[in-house]
Design a protein around this motif. Structure first.
Motif, PDB file in Angstrom:
ATOM      1  N   LEU A   1       0.834  -1.213   0.000  1.00  0.00           N
ATOM      2  CA  LEU A   1       0.000   0.000   0.000  1.00  0.00           C
ATOM      3  C   LEU A   1       0.864   1.256   0.000  1.00  0.00           C
ATOM      4  O   LEU A   1       0.617   2.193  -0.767  1.00  0.00           O
ATOM      5  CB  LEU A   1      -0.921  -0.012   1.220  1.00  0.00           C
ATOM      6  CG  LEU A   1      -1.878   1.185   1.361  1.00  0.00           C
ATOM      7  CD1 LEU A   1      -2.816   1.259   0.164  1.00  0.00           C
ATOM      8  CD2 LEU A   1      -2.669   1.082   2.651  1.00  0.00           C
ATOM      9  N   ARG A   2       1.901   1.254   0.844  1.00  0.00           N
ATOM     10  CA  ARG A   2       2.801   2.425   0.897  1.00  0.00           C
ATOM     11  C   ARG A   2       3.535   2.611  -0.431  1.00  0.00           C
ATOM     12  O   ARG A   2       3.641   3.734  -0.935  1.00  0.00           O
ATOM     13  CB  ARG A   2       3.816   2.255   2.032  1.00  0.00           C
ATOM     14  CG  ARG A   2       3.224   2.396   3.426  1.00  0.00           C
ATOM     15  CD  ARG A   2       4.331   2.545   4.459  1.00  0.00           C
ATOM     16  NE  ARG A   2       5.210   1.377   4.472  1.00  0.00           N
ATOM     17  CZ  ARG A   2       5.034   0.311   5.225  1.00  0.00           C
ATOM     18  NH1 ARG A   2       3.988   0.235   6.045  1.00  0.00           N
ATOM     19  NH2 ARG A   2       5.887  -0.700   5.187  1.00  0.00           N
TER      20      ARG A   2
ATOM     21  N   LEU B   1       1.099   3.921  -3.079  1.00  0.00           N
ATOM     22  CA  LEU B   1       0.806   5.353  -2.904  1.00  0.00           C
ATOM     23  C   LEU B   1       1.999   6.204  -3.334  1.00  0.00           C
ATOM     24  O   LEU B   1       1.825   7.243  -3.988  1.00  0.00           O
ATOM     25  CB  LEU B   1       0.451   5.636  -1.447  1.00  0.00           C
ATOM     26  CG  LEU B   1      -0.891   5.080  -0.960  1.00  0.00           C
ATOM     27  CD1 LEU B   1      -1.048   5.302   0.547  1.00  0.00           C
ATOM     28  CD2 LEU B   1      -2.055   5.728  -1.707  1.00  0.00           C
TER      29      LEU B   1
ATOM     30  N   GLU C   1       2.162   6.149  -7.082  1.00  0.00           N
ATOM     31  CA  GLU C   1       1.086   6.971  -7.646  1.00  0.00           C
ATOM     32  C   GLU C   1       1.412   8.455  -7.503  1.00  0.00           C
ATOM     33  O   GLU C   1       1.196   9.246  -8.438  1.00  0.00           O
ATOM     34  CB  GLU C   1      -0.230   6.647  -6.937  1.00  0.00           C
ATOM     35  CG  GLU C   1      -1.463   7.206  -7.624  1.00  0.00           C
ATOM     36  CD  GLU C   1      -1.753   6.540  -8.951  1.00  0.00           C
ATOM     37  OE1 GLU C   1      -2.382   7.192  -9.808  1.00  0.00           O
ATOM     38  OE2 GLU C   1      -1.353   5.376  -9.139  1.00  0.00           O
ATOM     39  N   ASN C   2       1.945   8.829  -6.341  1.00  0.00           N
ATOM     40  CA  ASN C   2       2.329  10.238  -6.140  1.00  0.00           C
ATOM     41  C   ASN C   2       3.448  10.636  -7.085  1.00  0.00           C
ATOM     42  O   ASN C   2       3.438  11.741  -7.653  1.00  0.00           O
ATOM     43  CB  ASN C   2       2.769  10.454  -4.691  1.00  0.00           C
ATOM     44  CG  ASN C   2       1.605  10.385  -3.711  1.00  0.00           C
ATOM     45  OD1 ASN C   2       0.471  10.640  -4.078  1.00  0.00           O
ATOM     46  ND2 ASN C   2       1.893  10.039  -2.472  1.00  0.00           N
TER      47      ASN C   2
END
Length: 334
Positions: free
Chosen positions: A106-107, A110, A113-114
């Protein structure tokens, strides 16, 4: 699984068999002990032990079979409930590690994606001064300098465009908008963007479009054609590039043919590989090997087949074969 179970329990089985052999040996040596009676007792013990092993096999392997069949997709619900303390330890360890992997994934997702959003935002920001630079170059009066700067500007523009579409490629299926597209305006626009480069290299275009419209996504089809035209111009000198379209077996076909240096036969099957440039031209350091790779990837969700035919020293023909209209039903329903 049976073999693994027997290997796992080989020490227990060996200990039991040694005990039975020892009992038979004692009965055989000691005349006061009826050997036949002991043999019968050993036989019963062996039968009971075999039944016990079968029961334990079915009971103990259920948990491990679920581990063996468990797909490593971070979903532990497919694992059977543990029935022994050791199985509970294994299940607890797997659950803990899976939770850590989920958090890590998940980290990382993210962060990725960022990073992608930041890069796309940066590309869009860079396009503003790049557009201003193009306007400044257009106002220049020195033909030679203007031509050189226009070429370098175009290289930057194409590299940014590749990077932008590469980042969008991961969600291309959600970005499709299918419509009937007129080929000629689309192709003319792409040629006009390459005009300064083509003038510098003395390259012209011969456009013959029998099939005037295709069903596709305008943005991604433009990107695919852009990569093919860029590739054709890059490896051509003072020659026309022929673009024609036609229909065969209810499928529209678009061909881009150049008369450049062509592709070595051993390289033809690799030109769509990521990062592949050429085994014959080691002096061309400007090629990234990404254009045709991205074109192939973009063509896949559009159901476009890309084929290439080339002869070294004679030129290259890229063929886009569009799908029949009914083949888009599952794409449209997405």
């Amino acid at each position: 699984m049976i073999k693994a179970f027997l290997i796992e329990r080989r020490s227990w089985i060996a200990a039991f068999l040694l005990q039975q052999i020892l009992i038979l040996l004692i009965a055989f040596v000691d005349p006061s002990i009826p050997f036949e009676n002991v043999l019968y007792i050993v036989y019963l013990c062996v039968m009971i032990f075999v039944v016990f092993v079968i029961i334990r096999f079915r009971k103990e392997t259920a948990f491990y079979k679920s581990l063996e069949e468990w797909e490593n997709n971070l979903d532990v619900t497919a694992i059977s409930e543990p029935e022994t303390p050791f199985e509970e330890l294994i299940e607890k360890s797997i659950t803990g590690q899976t939770e850590q992997l989920k958090q890590s994934a998940l980290r990382n997702g993210l962060a990725l994606e960022n990073e992608k959003d930041e890069l796309m935002a940066w590309i869009h920001e860079v396009k503003t001064p790049l557009t201003a630079l193009h306007l400044i170059i257009d106002r220049m009066e020195e033909p030679s300098l203007k031509s050189q700067l226009s070429y370098e500007w175009l290289r930057i523009h194409l590299l940014l465009d590749q990077q932008l579409h590469q980042k969008r490629m991961s969600f291309i299926e959600n970005d499709l908008s299918l419509e009937m597209i007129k080929l000629k305006p689309l192709i003319i626009k792409e040629i006009r963007d390459l005009q300064s480069w083509c003038i510098q290299k003395g390259i012209g275009f011969d456009i013959q479009l029998e099939a005037e419209e295709v069903l596709s996504d305008a943005k991604w089809l433009s990107f695919i054609i852009r990569q093919l035209l860029t590739n054709a111009v890059k490896y051509s000198e003072a020659a026309d590039i022929v673009i024609n379209s036609y229909e065969i077996d209810e499928r529209k076909v678009l061909e881009v043919k150049d008369f450049g240096r062509g592709i070595d036969r051993k390289d033809v099957s690799r030109i769509f590989d990521k990062g592949f440039t050429s085994t014959t031209d080691h002096h061309n350091q400007s090629s990234t090997g990404m254009g045709l790779y991205l074109a192939k990837r973009a063509a896949k969700p559009l159901l476009i087949d890309i084929d290439v035919h080339s002869e070294l020293g004679a030129g290259t023909t890229f063929t886009l074969t569009f799908p029949k209209r009914n083949q888009f039903e599952h794409v449209i329903s997405m």
